[in-house]
Design a protein around this motif. Sequence first.
Motif, PDB file in Angstrom:
ATOM      1  N   GLY A 158      21.676   0.720 -13.529  1.00 49.85           N
ATOM      2  CA  GLY A 158      21.524   2.217 -13.917  1.00 49.85           C
ATOM      3  C   GLY A 158      20.544   2.062 -15.013  1.00 49.85           C
ATOM      4  O   GLY A 158      20.099   3.249 -15.699  1.00 49.85           O
ATOM      5  N   LYS A 159      19.821   1.268 -15.619  1.00 46.20           N
ATOM      6  CA  LYS A 159      18.840   0.962 -16.475  1.00 46.20           C
ATOM      7  C   LYS A 159      17.616   0.402 -15.844  1.00 46.20           C
ATOM      8  O   LYS A 159      17.548  -0.211 -14.926  1.00 46.20           O
ATOM      9  CB  LYS A 159      19.262  -0.108 -17.568  1.00 46.20           C
ATOM     10  N   PRO A 240      15.107   2.872 -31.214  1.00 51.54           N
ATOM     11  CA  PRO A 240      14.665   3.711 -32.074  1.00 51.54           C
ATOM     12  C   PRO A 240      14.444   5.400 -31.519  1.00 51.54           C
ATOM     13  O   PRO A 240      15.159   6.216 -32.047  1.00 51.54           O
ATOM     14  CB  PRO A 240      13.319   3.345 -32.791  1.00 51.54           C
ATOM     15  N   ALA A 241      14.135   5.554 -30.217  1.00 54.20           N
ATOM     16  CA  ALA A 241      14.290   6.828 -29.758  1.00 54.20           C
ATOM     17  C   ALA A 241      15.501   7.179 -29.452  1.00 54.20           C
ATOM     18  O   ALA A 241      15.631   8.506 -29.762  1.00 54.20           O
ATOM     19  CB  ALA A 241      13.154   6.657 -28.374  1.00 54.20           C
ATOM     20  N   GLN A 242      16.215   6.380 -28.914  1.00 50.23           N
ATOM     21  CA  GLN A 242      17.669   6.846 -28.732  1.00 50.23           C
ATOM     22  C   GLN A 242      18.324   7.257 -29.997  1.00 50.23           C
ATOM     23  O   GLN A 242      19.074   8.239 -30.056  1.00 50.23           O
ATOM     24  CB  GLN A 242      18.505   5.663 -28.005  1.00 50.23           C
ATOM     25  N   HIS A 243      17.930   6.475 -31.240  1.00 44.73           N
ATOM     26  CA  HIS A 243      18.776   6.931 -32.477  1.00 44.73           C
ATOM     27  C   HIS A 243      18.142   8.164 -32.922  1.00 44.73           C
ATOM     28  O   HIS A 243      18.604   8.727 -33.754  1.00 44.73           O
ATOM     29  CB  HIS A 243      18.379   5.756 -33.464  1.00 44.73           C
ATOM     30  N   LEU A 244      17.004   8.613 -32.420  1.00 43.57           N
ATOM     31  CA  LEU A 244      16.371  10.018 -32.716  1.00 43.57           C
ATOM     32  C   LEU A 244      16.820  11.000 -31.651  1.00 43.57           C
ATOM     33  O   LEU A 244      16.501  12.197 -31.677  1.00 43.57           O
ATOM     34  CB  LEU A 244      14.938  10.139 -32.571  1.00 43.57           C
ATOM     35  N   GLY A 245      17.733  10.770 -30.715  1.00 43.95           N
ATOM     36  CA  GLY A 245      18.470  11.616 -30.084  1.00 43.95           C
ATOM     37  C   GLY A 245      17.946  11.773 -28.530  1.00 43.95           C
ATOM     38  O   GLY A 245      18.268  12.699 -27.725  1.00 43.95           O
ATOM     39  N   ILE A 246      17.099  11.028 -28.162  1.00 41.15           N
ATOM     40  CA  ILE A 246      16.503  10.882 -26.951  1.00 41.15           C
ATOM     41  C   ILE A 246      17.103  10.106 -25.779  1.00 41.15           C
ATOM     42  O   ILE A 246      17.701   8.995 -26.305  1.00 41.15           O
ATOM     43  CB  ILE A 246      15.141  10.148 -26.967  1.00 41.15           C
ATOM     44  N   GLU A 247      17.592  10.858 -24.863  1.00 42.55           N
ATOM     45  CA  GLU A 247      18.563  10.075 -23.836  1.00 42.55           C
ATOM     46  C   GLU A 247      17.367   9.317 -23.008  1.00 42.55           C
ATOM     47  O   GLU A 247      16.625   9.712 -21.756  1.00 42.55           O
ATOM     48  CB  GLU A 247      18.882  11.111 -22.764  1.00 42.55           C
ATOM     49  N   VAL A 248      17.304   7.865 -23.504  1.00 44.86           N
ATOM     50  CA  VAL A 248      16.081   7.386 -23.168  1.00 44.86           C
ATOM     51  C   VAL A 248      15.971   6.832 -21.659  1.00 44.86           C
ATOM     52  O   VAL A 248      14.919   7.186 -20.958  1.00 44.86           O
ATOM     53  CB  VAL A 248      16.049   5.916 -23.952  1.00 44.86           C
ATOM     54  N   GLU A 249      17.092   6.514 -20.963  1.00 42.99           N
ATOM     55  CA  GLU A 249      17.211   6.110 -19.613  1.00 42.99           C
ATOM     56  C   GLU A 249      16.859   7.286 -18.664  1.00 42.99           C
ATOM     57  O   GLU A 249      15.946   7.260 -17.709  1.00 42.99           O
ATOM     58  CB  GLU A 249      18.424   5.494 -19.254  1.00 42.99           C
ATOM     59  N   THR A 250      17.569   8.562 -19.020  1.00 45.94           N
ATOM     60  CA  THR A 250      16.807   9.463 -18.285  1.00 45.94           C
ATOM     61  C   THR A 250      15.474  10.001 -18.463  1.00 45.94           C
ATOM     62  O   THR A 250      14.936  10.385 -17.246  1.00 45.94           O
ATOM     63  CB  THR A 250      17.952  10.791 -18.953  1.00 45.94           C
ATOM     64  N   LYS A 253      13.471   7.779 -16.221  1.00 51.10           N
ATOM     65  CA  LYS A 253      13.535   8.266 -14.633  1.00 51.10           C
ATOM     66  C   LYS A 253      12.968   9.560 -14.594  1.00 51.10           C
ATOM     67  O   LYS A 253      12.197   9.594 -13.710  1.00 51.10           O
ATOM     68  CB  LYS A 253      15.122   8.513 -14.300  1.00 51.10           C
ATOM     69  N   ILE A 254      13.028  10.347 -15.426  1.00 52.61           N
ATOM     70  CA  ILE A 254      12.079  11.614 -15.124  1.00 52.61           C
ATOM     71  C   ILE A 254      10.710  11.473 -15.184  1.00 52.61           C
ATOM     72  O   ILE A 254      10.042  11.910 -14.394  1.00 52.61           O
ATOM     73  CB  ILE A 254      12.606  12.759 -16.198  1.00 52.61           C
ATOM     74  N   ILE A 255      10.179  10.731 -16.040  1.00 49.55           N
ATOM     75  CA  ILE A 255       8.878  10.588 -16.488  1.00 49.55           C
ATOM     76  C   ILE A 255       8.388   9.730 -15.205  1.00 49.55           C
ATOM     77  O   ILE A 255       7.323  10.064 -14.296  1.00 49.55           O
ATOM     78  CB  ILE A 255       8.491   9.858 -17.606  1.00 49.55           C
ATOM     79  N   ILE A 256       9.100   8.717 -14.637  1.00 47.51           N
ATOM     80  CA  ILE A 256       8.684   7.837 -13.306  1.00 47.51           C
ATOM     81  C   ILE A 256       8.502   8.653 -12.347  1.00 47.51           C
ATOM     82  O   ILE A 256       7.604   8.716 -11.506  1.00 47.51           O
ATOM     83  CB  ILE A 256       9.700   6.784 -13.299  1.00 47.51           C
ATOM     84  N   LEU A 257       9.602   9.344 -12.034  1.00 38.13           N
ATOM     85  CA  LEU A 257       9.710  10.248 -10.618  1.00 38.13           C
ATOM     86  C   LEU A 257       8.518  11.284 -10.635  1.00 38.13           C
ATOM     87  O   LEU A 257       7.990  11.558  -9.776  1.00 38.13           O
ATOM     88  CB  LEU A 257      11.266  10.652 -10.507  1.00 38.13           C
ATOM     89  N   SER A 258       8.578  12.100 -11.686  1.00 38.79           N
ATOM     90  CA  SER A 258       7.581  13.277 -11.728  1.00 38.79           C
ATOM     91  C   SER A 258       6.139  12.552 -11.879  1.00 38.79           C
ATOM     92  O   SER A 258       5.218  13.211 -11.124  1.00 38.79           O
ATOM     93  CB  SER A 258       7.758  14.317 -13.039  1.00 38.79           C
TER      94      SER A 258
END
Lengths: 349, 419
Positions: A158-159, A240-250, A253-258
């Motif tokens: 899933g990652k 660090p991005a996750q620690h700032l509240g970003i759902e990194v894996e999501t 996926k969104i960036i790769i797919l779009s």
Amino acid sequence: MYTHYLKKIFHWKLIITYLTVILGLTVVLATTLGAAHISPVVVLKILLTKLPLINNLIIPTWSVGEATIILQIRLPRIILGMLVGAALGVAGTAMQGLFKNPMADPYITGISSGAALGAILTIVFGLTIFGMYTIPLMAFVGAAAAIFLVYNIASVRGKLPVSTLLLAGIAVTLFLSAIISFLMYTAGEKLHGIVFWLMGGLWGRNWNHVMMAFPFICFGSILIYIFARDLNVILLGEEPAQHLGIEVETLKKIIILSTSLITAAAVSVSGIIGFVGLVIPHIMRILVGPDHRVLLPSSALVGGIFLIWADTLARTIIAPTEIPVGIITALFGAPFFIYLLRTRKRSIF
Amino acid sequence: MQSVTLRINNIACRYETTNVLENINFSAKGGDFIGVIGPNASGKSTLLKSISKVLKPHTGVVLLNGRDVHTLKSAEIAKNLAVVPQESVISFAFTALEVVLMGRTPHLNRFEMESTQDLAIAKEAMELTNTWYLAERPIDTLSGGEKQRIIIARALTQEPRVLLLDEPTDHLDINHQIEILDLIKRLSKEEKMVVIGVFHDLNIASRYCDRLILLYKGRIFAAGGAGDVLTGENIEKVYGVKVTVKQDDVSGKLFIHPQRKRMIKATKARVHVIAGSGSAVSLMNELVENGYKVSLGVINIGDSDYITAKALELDIVEEKPFCHITERSYEKNLELIKQADYVILTNIPIGFANIKNLKAAGEAQNLIIVEKEPIEKRDYTEGEASELYRGLKANAALVKNSHGVLDTLKSIESRVHHE
């Protein structure tokens, strides 16, 4: 300092406004240029008939043929150039941001080779199921298949580790390239068509091509822009991005797919146009800074402007012969990029 | 101000099949400054990662204000919890201010631009960390220490209720280390913030933390105040190194000093040292380093010279603290002096308590006296010591410091060698 910051935001708005105006002028200007000599005044009048409210005020002084050349041949091609350039600009910016890698481009996940294989299979086997739209459709299917393959190779529980994604993209590209090379080797007289498609170009495109690519490019670009701030933050690193509240894996996926979606749409109607997706984001990073909230739209606008001019050159420079636009983009874009690299001493990424 | 609680409830983490953490239980409330210590691979970073939701524990839960962090959205956690990583690789051209402003991300809606209030918060954080002057500098042109202070400012800009630090001051100079940790300590009290820090430096941990958690092989080996956790026994068991634990004279905090591992074999002559009040600390170290077999006496227990000699595992003739030299220890000292090839008398004050050491020095085969001040200035025996001292001086080599002692020893030895 608040004024300083507000100035920055104002500056951003100014950049976007200027670039939009330049894009508009580019569309109009490029429409006046071409093999058939039609005066700019007439071109402008023809274009204005398509605008609501004022269209009734214009008295037609041109032939039906002239109107057809402008509205059915030049304009769709220019609009498509704008769309493809914008798509490549946005996709390149997003990929470089996500991979934190200045070498990343829209094709990095194997999209180009997938699309090429789809198109080449169509050419070699002479498929015409969907008429003239068979090649774009097959190219789109090939691109989608390639990204699906790469995505599944790279995802672990899933990652989506970006380094694995990068390597999977390279591996799939190499594999598909081998098949493409084989097909080209055995293509015989169809080789010219294949090479021309591979170099990328916008000849013979009509409004239907525009309508095919538009929804994907529009939807995908908006989706990426929604995540502009997240792309800034992920440059700090995934944890660090996750620690700032970003759902990194999501986000990945969104960036790769779009990105895949808009690139596949662009490639399917224009072939593989190199350079735009790699270098426009760098140029814009030098000119407007690394913040994706301004970088993404300005890369889209400049990508569009750049590709329209490159295509205009491609179709007029030795008219009536067409040059693949990929040759023009690299021939004129690379020296300019080198000039920027040399004049800006600081590292840009 | 909203209060905050953090409960680590019986968590265990494993990579593949190896247990990295097991049976971890503790809780913290606003104002607590907790230090996590332990040797490499003891699970310190894993513990921080499982608190910050980067790693899902295999069993157990982490409760932030009573809610399991692994069911919360990252943005929800980020509003309450900030992390300062060990090292940050930032290699792009955002300015320092822009990086700090990214700390506001969890508080902003997707399309919201940073407001003047967000800017004010960022500015305050940068002023606190002493980085405001760097605001317009591109982050990739800053030094490691400057960058780390920017990252700390970014964490503070999140306005966290819980702050996790993974060896936050590793890249900082000593002045910035103190400055940053003083700041974080102050904020933890004033803002009632929970601070959990992983520290390699036990002295830093002892100085700043209210409570310490000593991890060893993924389990809590000891937890509590510095006095309970930082014992010589615990540290020797966990780190495999002997240490001296002392109380700092000024702060009253414990500080830890690793003892020298005896690696140099005593191959040269026997040297007996008569010292006191820490006058022979460096001398004894240098003698041992140069391969002499060193003894010390008579010395009061607790004297710095005594502690050093103990750490160096020397032969010692000791006397109870603040007591006069007894006949028994005088005799024992005499024994060592007679065995010694050289006796060194350091620049010590002489009173009635230790005057017997001067008498014993008279029995030395070769006496070296370190004299920095004339004896009259440090004679507290109304002249008796001075008289004895002058007698000793007549038959002794006189030097000014410990270098002089070593030079003298070397020159005597080379002379003996030649003959």
